[in-house]
Write a protein that holds these residues in place. Structure first.
Motif, PDB file in Angstrom:
ATOM      1  N   MET A   1       4.043  -5.422   8.433  1.00 34.21           N
ATOM      2  CA  MET A   1       4.761  -4.428   8.132  1.00 34.21           C
ATOM      3  C   MET A   1       4.452  -3.005   7.082  1.00 34.21           C
ATOM      4  O   MET A   1       3.152  -4.110   6.274  1.00 34.21           O
ATOM      5  CB  MET A   1       6.450  -5.140   7.322  1.00 34.21           C
ATOM      6  N   ALA A   2       4.318  -1.731   7.274  1.00 35.79           N
ATOM      7  CA  ALA A   2       4.367  -0.720   6.539  1.00 35.79           C
ATOM      8  C   ALA A   2       5.084  -0.711   5.061  1.00 35.79           C
ATOM      9  O   ALA A   2       6.214  -0.137   5.422  1.00 35.79           O
ATOM     10  CB  ALA A   2       4.136   0.373   7.109  1.00 35.79           C
ATOM     11  N   ARG A   3       4.334  -1.023   3.976  1.00 38.71           N
ATOM     12  CA  ARG A   3       4.835  -1.107   3.389  1.00 38.71           C
ATOM     13  C   ARG A   3       5.278   1.109   2.663  1.00 38.71           C
ATOM     14  O   ARG A   3       4.509   1.801   3.617  1.00 38.71           O
ATOM     15  CB  ARG A   3       3.857  -0.744   1.820  1.00 38.71           C
ATOM     16  N   ASN A   4       6.801   1.179   1.948  1.00 37.11           N
ATOM     17  CA  ASN A   4       6.909   2.712   1.747  1.00 37.11           C
ATOM     18  C   ASN A   4       5.792   3.144   0.420  1.00 37.11           C
ATOM     19  O   ASN A   4       5.713   2.351  -0.133  1.00 37.11           O
ATOM     20  CB  ASN A   4       8.269   2.355   1.076  1.00 37.11           C
ATOM     21  N   PRO A   5       5.199   4.093   1.038  1.00 42.36           N
ATOM     22  CA  PRO A   5       4.654   5.127  -0.158  1.00 42.36           C
ATOM     23  C   PRO A   5       5.536   4.967  -1.157  1.00 42.36           C
ATOM     24  O   PRO A   5       6.634   6.061  -1.234  1.00 42.36           O
ATOM     25  CB  PRO A   5       3.654   6.076   0.374  1.00 42.36           C
ATOM     26  N   GLU A  42      -4.246  -4.513  -8.375  1.00 43.97           N
ATOM     27  CA  GLU A  42      -5.411  -3.278  -8.377  1.00 43.97           C
ATOM     28  C   GLU A  42      -5.981  -3.005  -6.973  1.00 43.97           C
ATOM     29  O   GLU A  42      -6.445  -1.089  -6.955  1.00 43.97           O
ATOM     30  CB  GLU A  42      -6.565  -4.440  -8.761  1.00 43.97           C
ATOM     31  N   ARG A  43      -5.191  -3.579  -6.042  1.00 42.21           N
ATOM     32  CA  ARG A  43      -5.494  -2.946  -4.569  1.00 42.21           C
ATOM     33  C   ARG A  43      -4.578  -1.694  -4.624  1.00 42.21           C
ATOM     34  O   ARG A  43      -4.484  -0.302  -3.890  1.00 42.21           O
ATOM     35  CB  ARG A  43      -5.104  -3.657  -3.557  1.00 42.21           C
ATOM     36  N   THR A  44      -3.012  -2.088  -5.159  1.00 43.67           N
ATOM     37  CA  THR A  44      -2.840  -0.246  -5.161  1.00 43.67           C
ATOM     38  C   THR A  44      -2.948   0.370  -6.258  1.00 43.67           C
ATOM     39  O   THR A  44      -3.146   2.231  -5.993  1.00 43.67           O
ATOM     40  CB  THR A  44      -0.732  -0.886  -5.513  1.00 43.67           C
ATOM     41  N   PHE A  45      -3.578   0.375  -6.754  1.00 45.57           N
ATOM     42  CA  PHE A  45      -3.931   1.364  -8.413  1.00 45.57           C
ATOM     43  C   PHE A  45      -4.917   1.755  -7.443  1.00 45.57           C
ATOM     44  O   PHE A  45      -4.644   3.524  -7.442  1.00 45.57           O
ATOM     45  CB  PHE A  45      -4.564   0.164  -9.648  1.00 45.57           C
ATOM     46  N   PHE A  46      -5.644   1.707  -6.597  1.00 48.96           N
ATOM     47  CA  PHE A  46      -7.239   2.223  -6.119  1.00 48.96           C
ATOM     48  C   PHE A  46      -6.490   2.723  -5.123  1.00 48.96           C
ATOM     49  O   PHE A  46      -7.121   3.546  -4.045  1.00 48.96           O
ATOM     50  CB  PHE A  46      -8.096   1.373  -6.127  1.00 48.96           C
ATOM     51  N   ARG A  47      -5.771   2.838  -4.390  1.00 43.16           N
ATOM     52  CA  ARG A  47      -5.067   3.311  -2.913  1.00 43.16           C
ATOM     53  C   ARG A  47      -3.861   4.683  -3.690  1.00 43.16           C
ATOM     54  O   ARG A  47      -4.721   5.815  -2.292  1.00 43.16           O
ATOM     55  CB  ARG A  47      -3.639   2.596  -2.176  1.00 43.16           C
TER      56      ARG A  47
END
Length: 196
Positions: A1-5, A42-47
């Motif tokens: 499921m895609a996350r909302n930006p 960290e993954r979200t930060f670098f996204r």
């Protein structure tokens, strides 16, 4: 499921939190400290922030968007055709309230630390391009006219030099922009030919 930006407001809040860490720790703040301040993985930060310096992009963009918006408002108001006056008051409106996180240490960081200065200079280029439309409006010329481009460059230069003065001498936005506008008015290239 895609996350909302994440929203622009959420990114701006993350950026302000990162700026607070940089204000406290300085340029040597670690990526881990910035990720923790952002409050995401960290993954979200670098996204959202592919390079470490990008964590400051939202706060810098917020400043330039407020500045461009204030220039547009001043140009649309039709109260003055003095471009220096329009731009100076727009800078004060955009940066004179202190809620943007641009305190002394932050300004020193973005104007001198290479990793953040590069980002700041890139955003200054975006600012100049965003100013073509309001400069075109006040000058009554097409956006690609050389006079419009020079006016947008001069407006950006006023903002850049004002921020540098704020960083170097702890001046308020009003003090810095007024000094830069006065210096530009004294410059021979800014005076009508009959007075040179």
């Amino acid at each position: 499921m895609a996350r909302n930006p994440l929203s622009q407001q959420a990114l701006l809040e993350m950026s302000r939190n990162c700026a607070a860490v940089l204000n406290e720790v300085g340029v040597d703040a670690s990526t881990a400290q910035l990720v923790a301040a952002a409050g995401v993985s960290e993954r979200t930060f670098f996204r959202y922030f592919p390079m470490k310096a990008d964590c400051l992009r939202p706060i810098m963009e917020d400043g330039y968007l407020r500045f461009v918006s204030a220039v547009q408002d001043n140009c649309g108001a039709g109260e003055s055709t003095d471009l220096l006056e329009i731009v100076c008051s727009a800078f004060i409106a955009a940066y004179g309230h202190g809620e943007d996180g641009l305190d002394q240490r932050f300004l020193e960081l973005i104007t001198s630390a290479e990793i953040y200065r590069r980002l700041w200079l890139a955003i200054n280029e975006e600012t100049m391009q965003a100013l073509y439309a309001p400069m075109s409006q006040v000058l009554g010329l097409p956006e690609d006219h050389i006079d419009v481009r020079i006016a947008a460059d001069a407006a950006t230069r006023l903002a850049v030099e004002s921020i540098r003065l704020m960083a170097l001498y702890s001046l308020s936005a009003h003090q810095a922009a007024t000094q830069v506008a006065d210096a530009l008015r004294r410059h021979p290239l800014m005076r009508p030919a009959a007075h040179r």
